[in-house]
Design an enzyme around this catalytic site. Structure first.
Site, mmCIF file in Angstrom:
data_model
loop_
_atom_site.group_PDB
_atom_site.id
_atom_site.type_symbol
_atom_site.label_atom_id
_atom_site.label_comp_id
_atom_site.label_asym_id
_atom_site.label_seq_id
_atom_site.Cartn_x
_atom_site.Cartn_y
_atom_site.Cartn_z
ATOM 1 N N GLU A 15 0.871 -1.186 0.000
ATOM 2 C CA GLU A 15 0.000 0.000 0.000
ATOM 3 C C GLU A 15 0.901 1.226 0.000
ATOM 4 O OE1 GLU A 15 -2.665 2.498 3.196
ATOM 5 O OE2 GLU A 15 -2.679 0.305 3.382
ATOM 6 N N LYS A 39 -11.098 -1.315 6.542
ATOM 7 C CA LYS A 39 -9.906 -1.140 7.351
ATOM 8 C C LYS A 39 -10.309 -0.679 8.746
ATOM 9 C CE LYS A 39 -6.966 2.400 6.768
ATOM 10 N NZ LYS A 39 -5.812 3.206 6.281
#
Length: 212
Positions: free
Chosen positions: A43, A133
């Site tokens: 990421e 998340k």
């Protein structure tokens, strides 16, 4: 690469490295060190200067491999589209944004928004989030996932923020599908110690796989 294939590869990666950096070059070197250590989920945050260029270069470098390079800290739909055009395989945000969800869905790119409450989780799911998340994980703690799975037994959760080698097992046991790991993994890169980053990656992925 189709959305379902991307999701399967991200799940297979298990650990997603949250990569920041003071320059594009530093971020790319950090990613290379992480991949060398066996962590295949990346990421790359949009706080990195010229993040879209870094994502493009990394996707070209790792084309045809199981390395999945996505974009993080995506706060708005313009940034999301730039990341997607650059080749980002998934989009991650610290919070939920409806317009980012819409553009990710339009291009069939998985969107992983930051959530902390049941209301935020439900909102994200209503807009097609495949994974939510749990952020910041350092505040939520592993037990939060079990509580989330009470009303939302089907939701896939990625804790991020405060996840490290010491508590990895607790998160996995609590029901985390994947985990986002940042500073505890890549901190040595700030001093140019990429060998230490690789060692950290090896430790993380070894521990994660041992909990299977």
């Amino acid at each position: 690469m189709k959305r379902v294939e991307i999701l399967n590869n991200v799940k297979k990666a298990g650990v997603v490295a949250v990569v920041r950096g003071d320059s594009k070059e530093q971020a790319i070197k950090t990613v290379d060190a992480i991949v060398e250590g066996g962590v295949k989920g990346i990421e790359l945050t949009f706080t990195v200067p010229n993040a879209d260029q870094a994502i493009s270069e990394l996707n070209e470098k790792y084309a045809g491999t199981d390395v999945m390079v996505g974009a993080g800290t995506v706060l708005d739909p313009v940034s999301a589209r730039i990341a997607i055009i650059a080749g980002a395989k998934f989009i991650v945000s610290p919070s939920f944004n409806e317009e980012v969800a819409k553009i990710s869905n339009l291009y069939q790119i998985p969107y992983i928004p930051g959530t902390f409450t049941n209301t935020e989780i439900q909102h994200a799911l209503e807009f097609g989030a495949d994974i939510v998340k749990l952020f910041p994980g350092s505040i939520a703690q592993p037990g939060a996932i079990k509580e989330i799975h009470g009303p939302f037994p089907y939701v896939s959760v990625m804790p991020s923020g405060g996840v490290n080698a010491d508590n990895l097992g607790e998160w996995k046991e609590a029901g985390a599908l994947i985990v986002g790991v940042g500073g505890s993994l890549s901190a040595p890169a700030a001093k140019g110690d990429y060998a230490a980053v690789t060692a950290n990656a090896k430790e993380l992925i070894s521990k994660w796989n041992s909990f299977e």
